[in-house]
Design a protein around this motif. Sequence first.
Motif, short mmCIF file in Angstrom:
data_model
loop_
_atom_site.label_atom_id
_atom_site.label_comp_id
_atom_site.label_asym_id
_atom_site.label_seq_id
_atom_site.Cartn_x
_atom_site.Cartn_y
_atom_site.Cartn_z
N ASP A 32 39.08 46.13 36.72
CA ASP A 32 38.16 47.09 36.11
C ASP A 32 36.87 47.23 36.92
OD1 ASP A 32 37.31 44.56 35.52
OD2 ASP A 32 37.16 44.85 33.35
N ALA A 33 36.63 46.33 37.87
CA ALA A 33 35.47 46.42 38.75
C ALA A 33 35.74 45.54 39.96
CB ALA A 33 34.20 45.98 38.03
N LYS A 230 37.79 51.61 36.51
CA LYS A 230 37.05 51.25 35.30
C LYS A 230 37.77 51.71 34.04
CE LYS A 230 33.32 53.56 34.01
NZ LYS A 230 33.55 53.87 32.57
N ASN A 363 32.47 47.99 31.71
CA ASN A 363 33.67 47.67 32.48
C ASN A 363 33.75 46.19 32.84
OD1 ASN A 363 31.61 47.58 34.40
ND2 ASN A 363 32.83 48.55 36.00
N PRO A 392 28.01 50.44 34.02
CA PRO A 392 28.96 49.67 34.83
C PRO A 392 28.35 48.33 35.20
CG PRO A 392 28.77 51.91 35.65
CD PRO A 392 27.67 51.73 34.65
#
Length: 519
Positions: A32-33, A230, A363, A392
């Motif tokens: 997700d990151a 994300k 995220n 984020p």
Amino acid sequence: MFRFKNCVASLAMVTALAGPAFAEVSVKVAYDADPVSLDPYEQLSGGTLQLNHMTFDPLVRWTQDLQFEGRLAESWEQIDATTMRFKLREGVTFHSGNAFTAKDIDWTFDRVKESPDFKGIFAPFTDVEVVDDYTIDLKTAEPFPLVLHTATYLFAMDSAYYAGTTADGKDKAEIVKHGDSFASRNISGTGPFVVSEREQGVKVVFDRFDGYWDTASEGNVDEIILTPIKEDPTRVAALLSGDVDFIAPVPPTDLSRVEQAEGVNLITMAGTRIITFQMNQERVEAFKDPKVRLAIDYAVNNAGIVDRIMRGFGTVGAQASPEGYAGYIDTLDARYDVEKAKELMAEAGYADGFTVSMMAPNNRYVNDDKIAQAVASMLSKIGIKVDLQTLPKAQYWPEFDARAADMMMIGWHADTEDSANFHQFLSACPDAETGNGQYNSGNYCNPEADKLMDLANTETDLAKRSAYLQQLEQILSDEAAFIPLHWQNLAWGAKEGMNASEIVNALNFPYFGDLKVSE
């Protein structure tokens, strides 16, 4: 499916380090990151530690059943009450070509003690004494029961590579949080992969280090391409369509879909990462009153969040310590009583409520933005109006460090698999010198709780130690030091044809060096 190729790998090198010229087995990973820095000691986060286990090696590491196995340390023994001796592995080479010796552990230890994020973990340790080129003594001020637990966070850095200054006169070893330092952009570890290409927020390419010491490993992946995605639906769709081979996390809404898909495996584990909100007492006067903090705790429906947002893929929390940890109290239950919350607000003089700002990542944790929205809605029922902002994680962590909102979300997995670690970082009185309270954005402080932590950290009698930690948890619960929500379960999705279930663990640091793809 996986890519088997014989083409020349990318030459857009982040560092001038040697990597393999050909990638035969390539695996695409979607998280997700992506990691915010290449410095192993800049940010104490899951993303950093995932990177560390790909590019560095610790002295020892956890197994799936939470035992210890040697990595850069071949063996260890307790010499006396405050000294653990480690015999280091010979013949290990850094990505730069420099030979690994005891001096690199000594140098790394000194650097760790300067890291704002990591020095708290190593606070009980006084020194690394070099006995010879492949023997070190790790020393503590007092008897300490978690020496090996902490040694899992001692990743050897290349002391020669990080020595000296850059062309513009900056120290190559300096630690700059959220800054542009040499170590944040360049890397030389002993791990199974070198970083051959990196574009923040777009992708990171890892090539197998052809000089890797662990020839006994059956891992056969030559290239890993990590792409941050994300959005949960997009990440899952990429796995199911074959665009990527491995994803994390699988969101609760898609567990059944991934499990039922052909050619894909769903891997799940119970987690020990507690998701919390902290209330900044320096920004909001009302948060100094335990009644107000308790009111917020009573207003939040933990079970509802787990049921409706997490789809049952989590465990309702009422404390930091999960079941099985020394400080866990089995009689503590999550509070949820809106009328009780209103009574407490009135008793504290805030019957009409007040307004607060709230920040959360979008995220970093499973459904973090949805959880934040739900908590904000719940607080409105007791008159607390919330101005919510989600970001984020690359943008969130600098804001968290700046304590930029009145309430901030933080999830924590105990770095030492021990209850004391939760308090040390999340609720201990903030102390920049020791590193205690480094992630305590609520600025909660109770010297009695800190004393119990200190007693536990020097107590080798397990029963007494557990009693101290349970007293500590009770204090934090009674005073609503923070708002515990739930322990987040773990889920990965992987294509068939590789041993993904063998490389994952409850710490969520997959050991990709051991990943094997079947031809």
